[in-house]
Scaffold this active site. Sequence first.
Site, PDB file in Angstrom:
ATOM      1  N   GLY A 155       7.998 -16.031  -5.537  1.00 16.74           N
ATOM      2  CA  GLY A 155       8.480 -15.963  -6.915  1.00 16.74           C
ATOM      3  C   GLY A 155       9.971 -15.684  -6.964  1.00 16.74           C
ATOM      4  N   SER A 156      10.437 -14.817  -6.072  1.00 18.22           N
ATOM      5  CA  SER A 156      11.851 -14.433  -6.064  1.00 18.22           C
ATOM      6  C   SER A 156      12.722 -15.618  -5.668  1.00 18.22           C
ATOM      7  CB  SER A 156      12.082 -13.294  -5.067  1.00 18.22           C
ATOM      8  OG  SER A 156      11.091 -12.317  -5.235  1.00 18.22           O
TER       9      SER A 156
ATOM     10  N   ILE B  61       5.234  -8.968   2.638  1.00 21.38           N
ATOM     11  CA  ILE B  61       4.271  -8.614   3.689  1.00 21.38           C
ATOM     12  C   ILE B  61       3.282  -9.748   3.933  1.00 21.38           C
ATOM     13  CG2 ILE B  61       4.454  -6.136   3.228  1.00 21.38           C
ATOM     14  CD1 ILE B  61       1.564  -6.346   2.018  1.00 21.38           C
ATOM     15  N   ASP B  62       3.207 -10.714   2.998  1.00 21.50           N
ATOM     16  CA  ASP B  62       2.178 -11.765   3.085  1.00 21.50           C
ATOM     17  C   ASP B  62       2.443 -12.811   4.162  1.00 21.50           C
ATOM     18  OD1 ASP B  62       1.118 -10.467   0.944  1.00 21.50           O
ATOM     19  OD2 ASP B  62       1.513 -12.045  -0.517  1.00 21.50           O
TER      20      ASP B  62
ATOM     21  N   ALA C 213     -11.933  -6.749  15.095  1.00 24.02           N
ATOM     22  CA  ALA C 213     -12.911  -6.884  14.003  1.00 24.02           C
ATOM     23  C   ALA C 213     -13.842  -8.058  14.300  1.00 24.02           C
ATOM     24  CB  ALA C 213     -12.181  -7.098  12.677  1.00 24.02           C
ATOM     25  N   GLU C 214     -14.967  -8.052  13.597  1.00 16.07           N
ATOM     26  CA  GLU C 214     -15.982  -9.072  13.874  1.00 16.07           C
ATOM     27  C   GLU C 214     -15.718 -10.373  13.125  1.00 16.07           C
ATOM     28  OE1 GLU C 214     -16.633  -5.776  14.010  1.00 16.07           O
ATOM     29  OE2 GLU C 214     -17.086  -6.089  16.128  1.00 16.07           O
TER      30      GLU C 214
ATOM     31  N   ARG D  59     -20.216  -0.862   3.392  1.00 16.23           N
ATOM     32  CA  ARG D  59     -19.221  -0.011   2.734  1.00 16.23           C
ATOM     33  C   ARG D  59     -17.949  -0.834   2.551  1.00 16.23           C
ATOM     34  NH1 ARG D  59     -23.003   2.637   1.979  1.00 16.23           N
ATOM     35  NH2 ARG D  59     -23.327   4.874   2.284  1.00 16.23           N
TER      36      ARG D  59
ATOM     37  N   GLN E 159      -0.423  -0.602   2.188  1.00 13.53           N
ATOM     38  CA  GLN E 159       0.051  -1.628   3.136  1.00 13.53           C
ATOM     39  C   GLN E 159       1.526  -1.971   2.933  1.00 13.53           C
ATOM     40  OE1 GLN E 159      -3.126  -5.000   3.315  1.00 13.53           O
ATOM     41  NE2 GLN E 159      -3.524  -3.801   1.491  1.00 13.53           N
TER      42      GLN E 159
HETATM   43  O1  F6P Z   1       3.327 -10.533  -2.581  1.00 13.38           O
HETATM   44  C1  F6P Z   1       3.138  -9.281  -2.032  1.00 13.38           C
HETATM   45  C2  F6P Z   1       1.913  -8.620  -2.589  1.00 13.38           C
HETATM   46  O2  F6P Z   1       1.805  -7.363  -1.974  1.00 13.38           O
HETATM   47  C3  F6P Z   1       0.622  -9.423  -2.488  1.00 13.38           C
HETATM   48  O3  F6P Z   1       0.023  -9.337  -1.217  1.00 13.38           O
HETATM   49  C4  F6P Z   1      -0.208  -8.829  -3.576  1.00 13.38           C
HETATM   50  O4  F6P Z   1      -1.181  -9.745  -4.036  1.00 13.38           O
HETATM   51  C5  F6P Z   1       0.789  -8.524  -4.645  1.00 13.38           C
HETATM   52  O5  F6P Z   1       2.040  -8.392  -3.994  1.00 13.38           O
HETATM   53  C6  F6P Z   1       0.519  -7.289  -5.452  1.00 13.38           C
HETATM   54  O6  F6P Z   1       1.494  -7.187  -6.422  1.00 13.38           O
HETATM   55  P1  F6P Z   1       1.743  -5.909  -7.336  1.00 13.38           P
HETATM   56  O7  F6P Z   1       2.380  -4.851  -6.491  1.00 13.38           O
HETATM   57  O8  F6P Z   1       2.673  -6.405  -8.398  1.00 13.38           O
HETATM   58  O9  F6P Z   1       0.421  -5.473  -7.841  1.00 13.38           O
END
Ligand code: F6P
Length: 343
Positions: free
Chosen positions: A122-123, A145-146, A205-206, A267, A275
């Site tokens: 977006g930025s 982070i994505d 992880a599985e 769970r 994160q």
């Molecule tokens: O784009 C980074 C991110 O952390 C995504 O992984 C997540 O879906 C989104 O931002 C969450 O955004 P906000 O902090 O605006 O809820």
Amino acid sequence: MWAEFCKFAGEMNMDMTKIKTIGVLTSGGDAPGMNAAIRAVTRAAIYNGWKVKGIYRGWEGLINNEIKDFTSESVSGTINRGGTILRTARSKDFMNEEGRAKAHENLKAHGVDALIVIGGNGSLAGAQIIASEYDIPCVGLPGTIDNDLYGTDTTIGYDTALNTIMDCVDKIRDTANSHNRIFFVEVMGRDAGFLAQNAAIATGAEAAIIPEDKTDVDQLATFIGRGVRKSKNSSIVLVSESKKDGSGGAQYYADRLVHEYPEFEARVTILGHLQRGGIPTAQDRILASRLGVAAIEALKDGQRNVMIGVKNDQIVYVPFNKAIRIDKPIDRELINVLNVLSI
Ligand code: F6P
């Protein structure tokens, strides 16, 4: 020669001698390592004799004229800090022409000749729009982070987030083992499964349930069909967060599991915004420092409308329209690695 590193050349404007002042902003979701990027951009610009304006709260702050002079000292002691000292926002006003006109007015009033934008999809889309409407060179740094920006192997913040998830899942494994349960751990990355897939590999992880695996393949059934828990005391499934329409996500799969396979106990843990925080890893600090210096070199080189990325450890320029619009594919080899190792 710098140009040798440019795999994708963006639009060139050779008359860059006019740049005297740059603006820097962070926008969208914050990511660990953004401060290292702000620091690198600021110091590299000053090193080259340019002035720096720090723009607070992203596009929103630019519209509201939240702009300050930045010196080398402004960024002292920040390389090790998570979040962004410039703060950030998701701006609605920047989506309309009026907002962007105000933003441009403020840039002019502060004598900003070029803009460096640190953020995700977006930025960088915002940078592309303002650069197309006004004659302002923009260079982007991938800060999310994505890890979902095309043309770069990695993004600022991704490695730190991955390590944070790994720490959390290691802890969850202790309790999962003690109880013989299936844990669904939800991680960020609504449209991209890099965090889920690689965290799954790193934590043993599985399974990972990621958006890239199309919905016509029932990922839960695949996981159960592979022989859940065989000789193990617990199972952990990493799940990318739910879609904007609310479908998917860890709770959805846990509910389905107990409904369709009542013999299992499930769970859910949603890691959420933890994160995004924390001390940036060495890898993110170095990446952000390299990209920040490269952004100033790119402007000196006459580049505009490009994101600076890293491919095979080399700096590359990725035109905004590629970085933002092309989906970055998950390496199928990673999916295979998890499948092989989770037997
Ligand atoms: O784009 C980074 C991110 O952390 C995504 O992984 C997540 O879906 C989104 O931002 C969450 O955004 P906000 O902090 O605006 O809820």
